[in-house]
Design a protein around this motif. Structure first.
Motif, PDB file in Angstrom:
ATOM      1  N   LEU A  90       0.738  -1.208  -0.329  1.00 50.99           N
ATOM      2  CA  LEU A  90      -0.175   0.216  -0.010  1.00 50.99           C
ATOM      3  C   LEU A  90       1.049   1.265   0.087  1.00 50.99           C
ATOM      4  CD1 LEU A  90      -3.019   1.000   0.497  1.00 50.99           C
ATOM      5  CD2 LEU A  90      -2.552   1.182   2.731  1.00 50.99           C
ATOM      6  N   VAL A  91       0.675   2.118  -0.984  1.00 51.44           N
ATOM      7  CA  VAL A  91       1.597   3.452  -1.014  1.00 51.44           C
ATOM      8  C   VAL A  91       0.564   4.508  -1.416  1.00 51.44           C
ATOM      9  CG1 VAL A  91       3.593   2.016  -1.855  1.00 51.44           C
ATOM     10  CG2 VAL A  91       1.980   3.153  -3.612  1.00 51.44           C
ATOM     11  N   GLY A  92       1.381   5.728  -1.321  1.00 54.39           N
ATOM     12  CA  GLY A  92       0.545   7.007  -1.633  1.00 54.39           C
ATOM     13  C   GLY A  92      -0.863   7.198  -1.226  1.00 54.39           C
ATOM     14  N   VAL A  93      -0.937   6.891   0.133  1.00 57.21           N
ATOM     15  CA  VAL A  93      -2.049   7.321   0.763  1.00 57.21           C
ATOM     16  C   VAL A  93      -2.367   8.714   1.036  1.00 57.21           C
ATOM     17  CG1 VAL A  93      -3.318   6.468   3.030  1.00 57.21           C
ATOM     18  CG2 VAL A  93      -2.172   4.918   1.765  1.00 57.21           C
ATOM     19  N   TYR A  94      -3.143   9.269   0.701  1.00 56.06           N
ATOM     20  CA  TYR A  94      -3.427  10.678   1.178  1.00 56.06           C
ATOM     21  C   TYR A  94      -5.092  11.237   0.924  1.00 56.06           C
ATOM     22  CZ  TYR A  94      -3.652  15.728   1.643  1.00 56.06           C
ATOM     23  OH  TYR A  94      -3.831  16.950   1.891  1.00 56.06           O
ATOM     24  N   LEU A 125      -2.060  -7.369   2.264  1.00 55.64           N
ATOM     25  CA  LEU A 125      -1.629  -6.006   1.801  1.00 55.64           C
ATOM     26  C   LEU A 125      -0.558  -5.508   2.948  1.00 55.64           C
ATOM     27  CD1 LEU A 125      -2.144  -3.694  -0.003  1.00 55.64           C
ATOM     28  CD2 LEU A 125      -4.132  -2.987   1.179  1.00 55.64           C
ATOM     29  N   THR A 126       0.343  -5.233   2.471  1.00 58.09           N
ATOM     30  CA  THR A 126       1.485  -4.506   3.390  1.00 58.09           C
ATOM     31  C   THR A 126       1.710  -3.058   3.304  1.00 58.09           C
ATOM     32  OG1 THR A 126       2.766  -6.807   3.155  1.00 58.09           O
ATOM     33  CG2 THR A 126       3.842  -4.737   3.895  1.00 58.09           C
ATOM     34  N   LEU A 127       2.032  -2.640   4.240  1.00 59.40           N
ATOM     35  CA  LEU A 127       2.325  -0.988   3.984  1.00 59.40           C
ATOM     36  C   LEU A 127       3.610  -0.636   5.278  1.00 59.40           C
ATOM     37  CD1 LEU A 127       1.276   0.558   6.887  1.00 59.40           C
ATOM     38  CD2 LEU A 127      -0.999  -0.082   6.183  1.00 59.40           C
ATOM     39  N   GLU A 164       6.352  -1.748   9.717  1.00 58.51           N
ATOM     40  CA  GLU A 164       5.497  -2.539   8.843  1.00 58.51           C
ATOM     41  C   GLU A 164       4.323  -2.978   9.310  1.00 58.51           C
ATOM     42  OE1 GLU A 164       7.443  -5.408   5.716  1.00 58.51           O
ATOM     43  OE2 GLU A 164       6.526  -6.932   7.626  1.00 58.51           O
ATOM     44  N   MET A 165       3.292  -3.047   8.630  1.00 59.41           N
ATOM     45  CA  MET A 165       1.972  -3.556   9.161  1.00 59.41           C
ATOM     46  C   MET A 165       1.579  -4.136   7.949  1.00 59.41           C
ATOM     47  SD  MET A 165       0.393   0.022  10.811  1.00 59.41           S
ATOM     48  CE  MET A 165      -0.915  -0.909  11.968  1.00 59.41           C
TER      49      MET A 165
END
Length: 174
Positions: A90-94, A125-127, A164-165
């Motif tokens: 998961l990336v670019g969360v805004y 899903l990893t973030l 990491e989650m």
């Protein structure tokens, strides 16, 4: 405001200007949530921004945008498979400040779209979230993410870490 007044859709190459503008807003709002500085982002040319827009519909990635009834981009979220052994990241969360909160639902709606894609591309899903971004960590925990105990160096400051989650996902029904 509820999400029924929003359009949630994958990004396209043609969205590059909106993607750039929202990314700059993101960097200025929450710099520790980003892996690039404002100067780095401003240095990207149109080709790079178009490439980012095209990630909305590539086989190994997804990027979705939340667009309000007036055409304003108010949120974005993406995922891609960097390493098959890890699966979707998961990336670019805004989400713009005025559209945050569970009563609004923008974050949950964007995350649902990414999770649907990720459930069919690895099942987990990893973030990575900055160790000092406790508010984001709590938000992810409320949405079912759990700490793994792993961390990575924060790219903009080697003296700090991103924790990491992960969240296990159920594959979408065919």
């Amino acid at each position: 405001m509820k999400t029924e007044k929003l359009v949630i859709r994958p990004t396209t190459e043609a969205d590059w200007l909106k993607i750039r503008d929202l990314r700059l807003k993101m960097i200025n709002d929450t710099p520790i949530a980003c892996a690039e500085t404002e100067a780095d982002a401003l240095a990207h040319d149109e080709t790079e921004w178009r490439r980012r827009g095209a990630q909305g519909s590539r086989e190994s990635s997804i990027t979705v945008a939340a667009i309000d009834e007036y055409g304003n981009w108010v949120g974005t979220m993406g995922s891609y498979i960097a390493e098959p052994s890890v699966g979707p990241l998961l990336v670019g969360v805004y989400v713009s400040p005025e559209f945050r909160g569970t009563d609004v639902g923008v974050t949950d709606t964007l995350l649902s779209a990414v999770e649907e894609w990720a459930s069919n591309n690895g099942g987990r899903l990893t973030l990575h979230v900055h160790e000092d971004n406790v508010k984001a960590q709590r938000a992810y925990s409320k949405r079912g993410f759990e700490f793994t105990g792993h961390s990575v160096e924060y790219s903009l400051d080697p003296s700090s870490r991103e924790v990491e989650m992960t969240k296990e996902l159920i594959p979408a029904a065919a």
